[in-house]
Design a protein around this motif. Structure first.
Motif, PDB file in Angstrom:
ATOM      1  N   GLN A 183      -4.850   7.585   6.479  1.00 52.11           N
ATOM      2  CA  GLN A 183      -5.217   7.400   7.884  1.00 52.11           C
ATOM      3  C   GLN A 183      -5.318   8.742   8.608  1.00 52.11           C
ATOM      4  OE1 GLN A 183      -3.818   4.080  10.693  1.00 52.11           O
ATOM      5  NE2 GLN A 183      -2.306   5.686  11.044  1.00 52.11           N
ATOM      6  N   MET A 203      -4.184  -0.042   9.362  1.00 49.40           N
ATOM      7  CA  MET A 203      -4.417   1.268   9.958  1.00 49.40           C
ATOM      8  C   MET A 203      -4.551   1.118  11.475  1.00 49.40           C
ATOM      9  SD  MET A 203      -6.853   3.277   7.196  1.00 49.40           S
ATOM     10  CE  MET A 203      -8.174   2.056   7.144  1.00 49.40           C
ATOM     11  N   PHE A 245       0.842  -1.194   0.000  1.00 51.70           N
ATOM     12  CA  PHE A 245       0.000   0.000   0.000  1.00 51.70           C
ATOM     13  C   PHE A 245       0.880   1.247   0.000  1.00 51.70           C
ATOM     14  CE2 PHE A 245      -2.792  -3.146   2.124  1.00 51.70           C
ATOM     15  CZ  PHE A 245      -3.875  -3.073   1.271  1.00 51.70           C
ATOM     16  N   PHE A 282      -3.107   5.039  -3.097  1.00 49.36           N
ATOM     17  CA  PHE A 282      -4.308   5.780  -2.721  1.00 49.36           C
ATOM     18  C   PHE A 282      -4.227   7.193  -3.278  1.00 49.36           C
ATOM     19  CE2 PHE A 282      -4.105   2.455   0.561  1.00 49.36           C
ATOM     20  CZ  PHE A 282      -5.356   1.896   0.355  1.00 49.36           C
ATOM     21  N   ALA A 314      -5.993  -3.446   4.001  1.00 47.13           N
ATOM     22  CA  ALA A 314      -5.718  -2.052   4.383  1.00 47.13           C
ATOM     23  C   ALA A 314      -6.344  -1.745   5.742  1.00 47.13           C
ATOM     24  CB  ALA A 314      -6.260  -1.101   3.324  1.00 47.13           C
ATOM     25  N   LEU A 324      -0.875   5.045   2.534  1.00 48.58           N
ATOM     26  CA  LEU A 324      -1.864   4.680   3.553  1.00 48.58           C
ATOM     27  C   LEU A 324      -1.749   5.570   4.795  1.00 48.58           C
ATOM     28  CD1 LEU A 324      -4.183   2.765   4.095  1.00 48.58           C
ATOM     29  CD2 LEU A 324      -2.558   1.138   5.083  1.00 48.58           C
TER      30      LEU A 324
END
Length: 288
Positions: free
Chosen positions: A97, A126, A90, A241, A122, A93
């Motif tokens: 978050q 987090m 990822f 992302f 994912a 991330l």
């Protein structure tokens, strides 16, 4: 069916991939011809510039990946956190978050690209003491298969919510939850006839899309991110992302959905074979 999935999930992934290549792929493409006419029709519709031979080659590539997807979902039933961290990378991330915590929630939008059941990891990566992830889904017709899918998602730290319950649950959680509530949505599904409210350009065609993701984001002023998924090699996925908006209430109505579709198409064009071409995605298009 659930018994067979549990037994097959005990096999090493390399064995499952061998089964996908030498058993499942020829069975799906040549013997059963699972939705083959649909896949070819969708490819011709989206790539009118390509020859018939090229579309057939793309269809074969899709079925190779689709066979892999089937065994990857089976493998996910007993997949360890360590293996998932090796196979799914990822990017961005931490930024996501931070944005979700700041706005007390948020929305992930993604398409049926790659193994979306692996991408659900994912949620586990987090800060789960501050963020809770909900996966929005359509209930499967097969109760046994539906239970298996629920177990896989819950193992990734996600709470499944049926699509028709989304708004009610989102309002309840906003009032009751002490955590940032995040909603992950596969937003490229074909709308029902009653949901044909939003159309936008997709592969050069006026195509309807679901707008539930945007509605939730706008109602609660959530940030929205698109999960851009690529497959660098077999059994490995990279997820970047991409921010769509930091606060959906500050963008005009329709912006989030249009931007999602633009990013989705760009994502598909990078690796067409790993999108779910077997869905009757273009049934309600205005230009058909």
């Amino acid at each position: 069916m659930s018994f067979a999935i549990r037994i097959l999930s005990l096999l090493p992934l390399r064995v499952l991939y061998a089964m996908a290549s030498y058993v499942l792929y020829p069975l799906l493409y040549y013997v059963v011809q699972y939705r083959r006419s649909m896949v070819l029709s969708n490819l011709r519709y989206c790539y009118p510039e390509k020859s018939e031979a090229a579309c057939k080659q793309m269809a074969k590539q899709f079925y190779h990946w689709f066979a892999d997807l089937c065994v990857e979902i089976i493998h996910a039933y007993r997949m360890s956190d360590e293996e998932l961290r090796e196979r799914v990378v990822f990017e961005g991330l931490d930024e996501v978050q931070t944005a979700f915590i700041k706005q007390q929630g948020g929305v992930f939008m993604l398409g049926h690209i790659g193994c979306w059941e692996w991408i659900a990891d994912a949620a586990k990566r987090m800060d789960r003491s501050r963020i809770h992830t909900n996966v929005i889904y359509l209930k499967l017709d097969n109760p046994s298969a539906d239970r298996i899918m629920m177990q896989i998602r819950q193992q990734r730290g996600c709470t499944p919510i049926e699509m028709h319950k989304l708004l009610r649950e989102a309002v309840r959680l906003r009032k009751e939850s002490s955590k940032a509530e995040v909603y992950s949505m596969l937003a490229d599904q074909k709308p029902s006839w009653r949901s044909l409210q939003f159309y936008t350009d997709f592969f050069g065609h006026n195509t309807p899309f679901l707008t539930g993701s945007e509605k939730i984001a706008r109602k609660f002023a959530y940030p929205v991110y698109y999960a851009d998924i690529t497959m660098p090699s077999r059994g490995h996925y990279h997820v970047q992302f991409i921010p769509i908006t930091a606060n959906a209430q500050l963008s005009e109505e329709g912006f989030v959905s249009r931007e999602y579709v633009r990013l989705l198409e760009a994502n598909i064009r990078k690796q067409p074979s790993i999108w779910l071409w077997s869905h009757n995605r273009f049934k309600w298009n205005n230009d058909k």
